[in-house]
Design a protein around this motif. Structure first.
Motif, PDB file in Angstrom:
ATOM      1  N   MET A  45      56.341  42.317   4.845  1.00 30.09           N
ATOM      2  CA  MET A  45      55.273  42.184   6.214  1.00 30.09           C
ATOM      3  C   MET A  45      54.225  41.032   5.850  1.00 30.09           C
ATOM      4  N   GLN A  46      53.472  41.150   4.908  1.00 30.80           N
ATOM      5  CA  GLN A  46      52.447  40.272   4.482  1.00 30.80           C
ATOM      6  C   GLN A  46      52.847  39.057   4.545  1.00 30.80           C
ATOM      7  N   ILE A  47      53.914  38.611   3.954  1.00 26.28           N
ATOM      8  CA  ILE A  47      54.626  37.308   3.983  1.00 26.28           C
ATOM      9  C   ILE A  47      54.779  36.709   5.291  1.00 26.28           C
ATOM     10  N   GLU A  48      55.293  37.364   6.165  1.00 31.42           N
ATOM     11  CA  GLU A  48      55.480  36.859   7.516  1.00 31.42           C
ATOM     12  C   GLU A  48      54.256  36.823   8.364  1.00 31.42           C
ATOM     13  N   ASP A  49      53.355  37.596   8.006  1.00 36.38           N
ATOM     14  CA  ASP A  49      51.680  37.548   8.679  1.00 36.38           C
ATOM     15  C   ASP A  49      51.154  36.256   8.284  1.00 36.38           C
ATOM     16  N   ARG A  50      51.231  35.965   6.705  1.00 39.52           N
ATOM     17  CA  ARG A  50      50.575  34.874   6.339  1.00 39.52           C
ATOM     18  C   ARG A  50      51.248  33.626   6.570  1.00 39.52           C
ATOM     19  N   ILE A  51      52.578  33.525   6.634  1.00 36.99           N
ATOM     20  CA  ILE A  51      53.268  32.430   7.017  1.00 36.99           C
ATOM     21  C   ILE A  51      52.792  32.144   8.762  1.00 36.99           C
ATOM     22  N   ALA A  52      52.722  33.047   9.627  1.00 38.62           N
ATOM     23  CA  ALA A  52      52.418  32.765  10.886  1.00 38.62           C
ATOM     24  C   ALA A  52      50.988  32.268  10.922  1.00 38.62           C
ATOM     25  N   ALA A  53      49.922  32.815   9.971  1.00 36.93           N
ATOM     26  CA  ALA A  53      48.666  32.263  10.224  1.00 36.93           C
ATOM     27  C   ALA A  53      48.570  30.821   9.587  1.00 36.93           C
ATOM     28  N   ALA A  54      49.187  30.657   8.753  1.00 38.32           N
ATOM     29  CA  ALA A  54      49.302  29.189   7.980  1.00 38.32           C
ATOM     30  C   ALA A  54      49.730  28.158   8.844  1.00 38.32           C
ATOM     31  N   ALA A  55      50.892  28.762   9.514  1.00 35.80           N
ATOM     32  CA  ALA A  55      51.575  27.554  10.584  1.00 35.80           C
ATOM     33  C   ALA A  55      50.409  27.392  11.598  1.00 35.80           C
ATOM     34  N   GLU A  56      49.799  28.427  12.082  1.00 36.48           N
ATOM     35  CA  GLU A  56      48.874  28.086  13.214  1.00 36.48           C
ATOM     36  C   GLU A  56      47.732  27.327  12.773  1.00 36.48           C
ATOM     37  N   SER A  57      47.098  27.277  11.684  1.00 38.72           N
ATOM     38  CA  SER A  57      46.118  26.598  11.113  1.00 38.72           C
ATOM     39  C   SER A  57      46.628  25.152  10.878  1.00 38.72           C
ATOM     40  N   ILE A  58      48.094  24.958  10.437  1.00 41.00           N
ATOM     41  CA  ILE A  58      48.562  23.635  10.129  1.00 41.00           C
ATOM     42  C   ILE A  58      48.707  22.926  11.415  1.00 41.00           C
ATOM     43  N   GLN A  59      49.023  23.821  12.460  1.00 42.34           N
ATOM     44  CA  GLN A  59      49.581  22.956  13.823  1.00 42.34           C
ATOM     45  C   GLN A  59      48.245  22.631  14.572  1.00 42.34           C
ATOM     46  N   THR A  60      47.191  23.313  14.309  1.00 43.36           N
ATOM     47  CA  THR A  60      45.734  23.143  15.191  1.00 43.36           C
ATOM     48  C   THR A  60      44.903  22.367  14.300  1.00 43.36           C
ATOM     49  N   ASP A  61      45.037  22.104  13.001  1.00 44.91           N
ATOM     50  CA  ASP A  61      44.086  21.241  12.301  1.00 44.91           C
ATOM     51  C   ASP A  61      44.023  19.766  12.604  1.00 44.91           C
ATOM     52  N   GLU A  62      43.061  18.965  12.403  1.00 45.55           N
ATOM     53  CA  GLU A  62      43.198  17.785  12.929  1.00 45.55           C
ATOM     54  C   GLU A  62      43.625  17.140  11.702  1.00 45.55           C
ATOM     55  N   LEU A  63      43.551  17.336  10.442  1.00 43.78           N
ATOM     56  CA  LEU A  63      44.150  16.658   9.449  1.00 43.78           C
ATOM     57  C   LEU A  63      44.895  18.070   8.483  1.00 43.78           C
ATOM     58  N   PHE A  64      45.930  17.456   7.993  1.00 41.86           N
ATOM     59  CA  PHE A  64      46.809  18.680   7.266  1.00 41.86           C
ATOM     60  C   PHE A  64      46.123  18.883   5.960  1.00 41.86           C
ATOM     61  N   ASN A  65      45.891  20.190   5.789  1.00 36.99           N
ATOM     62  CA  ASN A  65      45.387  20.525   4.410  1.00 36.99           C
ATOM     63  C   ASN A  65      46.091  21.478   3.869  1.00 36.99           C
ATOM     64  N   LYS A  66      46.304  20.953   2.394  1.00 35.22           N
ATOM     65  CA  LYS A  66      47.334  21.723   1.611  1.00 35.22           C
ATOM     66  C   LYS A  66      46.843  23.077   1.376  1.00 35.22           C
ATOM     67  N   ALA A  67      45.735  23.380   1.235  1.00 34.64           N
ATOM     68  CA  ALA A  67      45.089  24.566   1.033  1.00 34.64           C
ATOM     69  C   ALA A  67      45.458  25.633   1.906  1.00 34.64           C
ATOM     70  N   ASP A  68      45.908  25.249   3.226  1.00 35.98           N
ATOM     71  CA  ASP A  68      46.470  26.203   4.416  1.00 35.98           C
ATOM     72  C   ASP A  68      47.841  26.756   3.992  1.00 35.98           C
ATOM     73  N   ILE A  69      48.240  26.111   2.913  1.00 33.59           N
ATOM     74  CA  ILE A  69      49.896  26.558   2.459  1.00 33.59           C
ATOM     75  C   ILE A  69      49.758  27.694   1.719  1.00 33.59           C
ATOM     76  N   PRO A  70      50.229  29.041   1.829  1.00 32.85           N
ATOM     77  CA  PRO A  70      50.353  30.233   1.187  1.00 32.85           C
ATOM     78  C   PRO A  70      50.948  29.871  -0.310  1.00 32.85           C
ATOM     79  N   SER A  71      50.473  30.516  -1.431  1.00 35.16           N
ATOM     80  CA  SER A  71      50.886  30.071  -3.010  1.00 35.16           C
ATOM     81  C   SER A  71      52.359  30.456  -3.176  1.00 35.16           C
ATOM     82  N   PHE A  72      52.965  31.362  -2.309  1.00 37.80           N
ATOM     83  CA  PHE A  72      54.321  31.803  -2.502  1.00 37.80           C
ATOM     84  C   PHE A  72      55.132  30.811  -1.622  1.00 37.80           C
ATOM     85  N   CYS A  73      54.794  29.761  -1.204  1.00 38.08           N
ATOM     86  CA  CYS A  73      55.417  28.899  -0.227  1.00 38.08           C
ATOM     87  C   CYS A  73      55.693  27.567  -0.601  1.00 38.08           C
ATOM     88  N   ASP A  74      56.626  26.814  -0.643  1.00 41.01           N
ATOM     89  CA  ASP A  74      56.846  25.242  -0.859  1.00 41.01           C
ATOM     90  C   ASP A  74      56.776  24.533   0.199  1.00 41.01           C
TER      91      ASP A  74
END
Length: 451
Positions: A45-74
């Protein structure tokens, strides 16, 4: 201790197994929850929530930041046309996922989930597992999903629990059943002086009580048999002793007849009378010997000097040999000074053996008497120069009343001599060994007495 039925014991076993399994599950789930709360394990359940939060940050950030990607995700970064630019995935793997996820529109590529984020000037692809997993990358590589690890641990622990409880149950019931085996062995050996105690198991106790009744019945039967045998032996012994008196009188009167003038036919009849009386006296002595053998003789062990014992045996042996003009060759080689034996019984055994040896040795033959030491025992060996034992006699010569017609031409011992000897030697904890001598071809009787 209360008596339990096997059914209740089995129920306890089942409850122990069920309770143990529940306890294992509870402990493992508790540890799992602790790992989730401390962040060691990331639940699905936390994985889905953290993926959704990461996707929103990546979508809205002006520049792509690798730090937004969760550690369990490639991830993989593409140009709008699908050219691989960067990412934690290899280029070949990234190209494969582009085709499947973007071109074919698939969001599940077993065992992974895929999320495509279009930022306009670049496309971000996220690959992850929608399952509980370790937050540590090394542990995640070793065990990609913690759910399977949890199930596997529970299975292993349940198997171990079953082994432990089964071992305890088998050991517990085995000790109870061993009482039955112990009692049956005692009864088989006719050792009835034991007390039967409750095993604590109703069904086993029923079998024990049945064996108790069997023991009592067998005890009564054996007591009656022993009493009947004893009475019969006493009667035989009394009759044998009573017969000695009239036989002595008959023989005495027959000898008196020799002092009178007898015709030839009268002398012949007197010879028959005396010969028959001598034979009957031998029968009587045999009956007396037999009853003594049955009584197992009073056993009085004492320390005896070996030299003194041998001196008396030597005297007896010389007396027996002189009667038949047999030569006695005596050899002794020992260091033991004393030996714990019943002197009278042991001498009686040697006289029996020497009598047989003299009887089956031809006139002017030789009897060898050898004394040696070996393995904490004194070996007394008597060898004659007769015809020796037959193969059947070597097997059965110590049986009561056994006579080997092939090798014996005398009927004066009636098959109890070696039986008596074997009884005496056994009482001393020794061994009677019968063989034929390679040196003389005659019979060889060896007595081994430990010291």
């Amino acid at each position: 201790m209360g008596v339990k039925k096997l059914r209740s014991i089995f129920m306890r076993y089942i409850f122990a197994v069920a309770g143990g399994i529940l306890l294992i599950i509870a402990i493992n789930l508790g540890l799992y929850s602790l790992c989730v709360n401390t962040g060691v394990i990331i639940p699905a359940m936390q994985i889905e929530d953290r993926i959704a939060a990461a996707a929103e940050s990546i979508q809205t950030d002006e520049l792509f930041n690798k730090a937004d990607i969760p550690s369990f995700c490639d991830y993989a970064v593409y140009s709008p046309t699908g050219v691989f630019l960067d990412g934690s995935l290899s280029e070949d793997t990234a190209n494969t996922f582009w085709v499947e996820a973007v071109t074919n529109g698939m969001d599940r590529i077993t065992p992974y989930r895929v999320l495509v984020i279009d930022r306009g000037d670049e496309v971000i692809l996220l690959r992850y597992r929608l399952t509980s997993q370790f937050s540590n990358a090394t542990l995640r590589r070793i065990c990609p999903t913690t759910d399977l690890l949890l199930v596997g641990l529970i299975i292993v622990e349940v198997i171990f629990l079953l082994f432990l409880i089964s071992h305890w149950f088998g050991k517990y019931t085995g000790k109870k059943i061993d009482k039955l085996l112990f009692i049956t062995q005692k009864i088989e050996q006719q050792d009835l002086d034991f007390k039967i105690e409750s095993s604590g198991i109703f069904e086993v106790d029923r079998a024990l009580y049945a064996l108790e009744h069997l023991k009592q019945a067998l005890r009564m039967s054996l007591a009656e048999q022993w009493q009947a045998d004893k009475l019969r032996q006493d009667q035989i012994s009394a009759l044998a002793h009573d017969l000695k008196t009239p036989l002595t009188i008959i023989r005495g009167n027959a000898e008196l007849l020799y002092d009178t003038e007898l015709a030839e036919n009268q002398k012949e009849c007197t010879d028959y009378i005396e010969g028959s009386v001598i034979q009957m006296q031998d029968y009587v002595e045999t009956l007396i010997e037999m009853t003594k053998a049955k009584e197992n003789f009073p056993f009085r062990r004492q320390n005896v000097k070996v030299s003194s014992l041998l001196q008396e045996i030597h005297t007896q042996a010389k007396g027996l040999c002189v009667v038949k003009n047999v030569h006695l060759e005596w050899n002794q080689n020992f260091n033991q000074e004393c030996i714990s034996v019943d002197r009278e019984q042991l001498i009686r055994a040697f006289v029996n053996i020497l009598s047989n040896a003299v009887e089956y040795t031809p006139a002017k033959g030789t009897i060898f008497f050898d004394v040696n030491e070996k393995d904490n025992a004194i070996l007394f060996s008597i060898t004659d120069t007769g015809s020796g034992f037959s193969s059947e006699a070597l097997k059965r010569a110590t049986e009561q009343f056994y006579m080997d017609d092939q090798s014996r031409n005398s009927k004066s011992h009636y098959g109890i001599g070696l039986y008596v000897v074997n009884s005496i030697v056994t009482q001393h904890g020794g061994q009677l060994i019968l063989s034929n001598s390679e040196k003389t071809g005659g019979a060889q009787v060896t007595i081994s007495i430990p010291y």
